[in-house]
Design an enzyme around this catalytic site. Structure first.
Site, PDB file in Angstrom:
ATOM      1  N   ASP A 159      46.730  48.643  34.636  1.00 52.42           N
ATOM      2  CA  ASP A 159      45.853  47.502  34.386  1.00 52.42           C
ATOM      3  C   ASP A 159      44.391  47.883  34.610  1.00 52.42           C
ATOM      4  OD1 ASP A 159      48.147  45.696  34.027  1.00 52.42           O
ATOM      5  OD2 ASP A 159      48.453  46.075  36.156  1.00 52.42           O
ATOM      6  N   HIS A 187      51.111  42.557  38.943  1.00 49.36           N
ATOM      7  CA  HIS A 187      51.156  43.219  37.638  1.00 49.36           C
ATOM      8  C   HIS A 187      51.884  42.265  36.682  1.00 49.36           C
ATOM      9  CE1 HIS A 187      51.459  46.141  34.477  1.00 49.36           C
ATOM     10  NE2 HIS A 187      52.783  46.085  34.498  1.00 49.36           N
TER      11      HIS A 187
END
Length: 333
Positions: A159, A187
């Site tokens: 990410d 996440h």
């Protein structure tokens, strides 16, 4: 040369591992002077594919690769492991609800926690990749009580890499010119990609990303949504989840954890909360961390959190707390 490190990769017959194993074995993670013993774990139906992966690893003739050991037995595979990359899990597919993925996977990670507790080295370093990664790491940690909780992490470097790439593309600079983007929380699509601490090298000088981009509306809306939804976008396009980019992020995560990062740089890792930023203690939550050459890390403290960030950070914490409770109910049922 150093004694070989015993590195375990689960889901070793899968797509992410296929992109990951070569980098680990040739020295991209632990350095050019660190021999490696690779232990490749997968489920019994994948044994034939796993044997093919073993043949390919051998055929690469890599100088640092001392041995490749295939296994379908958790207790055998985790024996004396130094570093575990827990990639294997039921993959998320288009249209799958996160709660369904959670229920299917947490029992897998409970079993791995038990194996780690009884078989692995007590200073083992673990990164969980299989989703829901944060909660799977929480369960793995819970069922390995003899291991330092700080040694269990989950992958949010993918990410962070996505966030930095979006900024670099927006400004027309190289990815290496952007640093200190922060991923807070889970996440998942609730994660909060935060550029308030990020800096960029632009036209020969370092400046805050907000100052360089000059578009708060984009940074507070489309940028965040793009990073949050990137995994789903890849699945929609490929009909498969991220593999190459996930493997690269695992390399980045473990390399920086193992070797440390330069002063003034921090990276995003999902780690057990110590209560920093009023996040529930014990949750595996993504924070900015400084990693050190002794294979440890510390959460970066004292960053200024504005009201916009606080709301986003609290929302992803709420999801993680709910996931944790659901996972515990599945494991204890």
């Amino acid at each position: 040369m150093a004694e070989p490190l015993r590195v375990l990769v689960t889901g070793a017959a899968g797509q992410i591992a296929y992109s990951l194993l070569y980098s680990v074995a040739k020295g991209d993670v632990f350095g050019p002077n660190q021999p490696i013993i690779l232990v490749l774990l997968d489920i019994q139906p994948m044994l034939g594919v796993l044997e093919g992966v073993v043949m390919e690893m051998m055929d690469c003739a890599l100088p640092l690769l001392r041995e490749v050991i295939p296994s379908v037995n958790e207790m055998e595979a985790f024996k004396d492991v130094d570093v575990a990359m827990l990639v294997g899990a039921m993959p998320r597919r288009e249209g799958m609800e996160r709660k369904d993925l959670l229920a299917a996977n947490v029992k897998i990670f409970k079993s791995m926690g038990v194996a780690i507790d009884s078989q692995a080295k007590k200073n083992i370093k673990v990164v969980v990749v299989g989703n829901p990664a944060n909660t799977n790491a929480y369960i793995c940690k819970k069922y390995a009580p003899s291991i330092n909780p700080a040694n269990f992490t989950a992958l949010t470097r993918l990410d962070q890499n996505r966030a930095q790439a979006q900024i670099a593309a927006k400004l027309g600079v190289s990815n290496s010119s952007v640093k200190n983007c922060v991923i807070w929380g889970n996440h998942s699509s609730t994660q909060y990609p935060d550029v308030n601490q990020a800096v960029v090298d632009l036209n020969g000088k370092s400046m805050p990303v907000r100052e360089a981009v000059k578009d708060d509306n984009w940074l507070n809306n489309d940028f965040i949504k793009t990073v949050q939804q990137r995994g789903a976008a890849v699945i929609k396009a490929r009909k498969l989840s991220s593999a190459m980019s996930a493997a690269k992020a695992i390399v980045d995560h473990v390399r920086d954890w193992w070797n440390g990062v330069p002063d003034g740089t921090y990276v995003s890792m999902a780690v057990p909360s110590d209560g920093s930023y009023n996040i529930e203690e014990g949750l595996i939550y993504s924070f900015p961390v400084r990693t050190k050459p002794d294979h440890t890390y510390e959460i970066v403290k004292g960053l200024t959190i504005n009201d916009f960030s606080r709301e986003k950070m609290d929302a992803t914490e709420k999801e993680l707390s709910e996931e944790k409770n659901m996972a515990l109910s599945v494991c204890e049922s």
